[in-house]
Design an enzyme around this catalytic site. Sequence first.
Site: not given
Length: 689
Positions: A423, A394, A425, A448, A493
């Site tokens: 978007l 991304e 994963e 992240f 994060h």
Amino acid sequence: MGKKKKKASLAIDWVKVVELLLISRAIDDLEERELVPQKKIFYQFSARGHELVQILVGMHLTDPNDAASAYYRSRPLLLTLGLSVEDAIASDMARSGGYSDGRDIGVVCNLPGVGIPKVLPMAGDVGSQYTPATGYAQAIEHRRTFFNDKKYDHSISVIFGGDGSVATSGFWSALTMATTLKLPVLFIIEDNDYGISVSGKLQTPGGNIAENLKSFQNLKVYDGDGTEPEEALQLISEATAYVRSKQGPALLRVHVPRLNGHSFQDNQAYKDDQLLEAEQHRDPLMKLKNLLIPEIMSTDDWDEKVLAVNERVRKDAERASERDEPGVDTLYSVYSGQYPESQLIGGLAAEKITLPEGTEEKQPETQRINIVEAVRRTLENELRLNDRLLVFGEDVGMKGGVHAATMGLQSQFGGHRVFDTSLSEEGIIGRSLGLAYGGFMPVAEIQFRKYADPATEQLKNAGTLRWRTANKYAAPMVVRMPGGFAKCGDPWHSESNEVFFARMPGWKVAYPSNAEDAAGLLRSAMRGNDPVIFFEHRNLLDSRVARRPYPGDNYVVPFGKANRLTEGSQVTIVTWGAMCERCEEAAGLSPYSVEVIDLRTVMPWDREMVFSSVKKTSRCLVVHEDMITAGFGSEIVSAITEELFYELDAPVLRLATADVPLTYNVGLMNHLLPDKNDILQKVEEVMSY
Ligand SMILES: Cc1ncc(C[n+]2csc(CCOP(=O)(O)OP(=O)(O)O)c2C)c(N)n1
């Protein structure tokens, strides 16, 4: 003779279709009547009712680089593509050879055709078949468009799934990839109205996915009866021709009956008698018989064929049961070097492409660079060296990544080598698997660490792939992910949780603490033949202490080779990532002689260096940022205790974050993280015994 029948007889070898269908039925019958009750087989899924479609599709997979992604009900497809009856039954019996050499259940299939159509390795998770097969379609597209490889000019990827599978995230992720990129994929939904006992109406509104997708852009939709031989043939011919003609993806929904329980154990009590009877009337075998007799075969021919097939299947089953039990030679082997030969399919090794091994000798430049620049330069260098390497994720394209690690790479190498993804994963990692099958080295970025969660299924399956196909398939790839604390923390994060990946068989895990190691480890990973998780610690990305001179374009750090940061004789500290700096600082301030070891990779980890250090010091402290309970530190403590119990003068201690996520509030975050004072105190504690 009816006009329709004549047309059908010309279009395909119907006798071959009959033969394959009868073989499939004979195997199902034998397994259900004898082999399962005799406990020679534990998992049995019959294909009854689904066979015709699968056989016809298999007969349309004629291009050497076609691939199919199959389902647990897909044996007729595999038989059509060349699976031997003996192998099919041996797989179900967990005998040697077969799909997995006894490691996986016999319905989780694969067929590694080299130079002939292949069946991509299936996984047990419903929906997981979609994104890898779509990634393979992207590999086809890349090869023909950018390598001008004529061998892939008409190749396609075909994915099979049931009506239940259309509710999975894998399905939607793959559909998005296929349609936005106009990839040569054919989705085939074998809709039998049920997912075990759950109605298809709970999987998609109204129960017909084809109806619902008619307005989906860039998708050609076909819908019809998968039990009517001529109709099915027409639909399959059209759908495969459409995808081969490079117009984009298509979805074919075929309505079929499931003429038995979901698996052997399922008695279908959730269907009423009327429905059960109506389903039997839709048996494609009977419809095929009606079509072929008497024009193409006589009743006697048919009966003879049934007898001959049953006889043959019984003989093959005997041969399968006489096969040896699988050996233990490679039972523990999950990495490439642990097998005598390279995998047949997946990555560069399968295509006999070798890259320079690299060197541990540095050729350092004078200027110090941060980790971000070390990663960027290493990616740049390897993109130049290896035209099979693809960088994606991304925002990695024009923007250069949210951490700037891919800055400028797209303009330098083009949007086909360095590209943004949708978007998803699951899509990013599933695609990586497919690209690896297609002969590429995928280097994926997960923005992240926490956002790798949706890809867990694909990550796990990528790791066990080599093992569960007994080294027939492998998917070497690199997955870069920033994680850990930064100027502030938060639950999204700042997760570290590297232990999660360390417990996924087949993955190697790098966690560099400085720019030089980052360059060397990343290069090792990209020139390697195994999947690698590559952590980029957020607080180190631009930190002063992590800066080092770029060590050269051929510099590699081997996995499993730790770095002794300070020499000491009284206590060993084992650590990695952002804790290295803090431990080194504490060692400098400590009144004791402290040896600090930076593991650099947690899987594999350098047991040798750690053990020899602890033998010398007799005391050890493990420091990490991740939460303490069942963190990777626990593994190290156990290993030292098991190996060196009599050498120890004190228990091996751990210092790590308490079992909560890091916080947005900086004061609270610092309270949670081990700092140099905590380390000094813990050293004092270990010395006090
Ligand atoms: C992710 C996942 N969830 C649940 C299961 C258990 N399971 C196996 S098959 C199946 C039903 C699938 O139905 P469908 O896709 O319609 O295929 P069919 O069996 O009807 O051919 C379920 C729930 C699984 N294998 N994977």
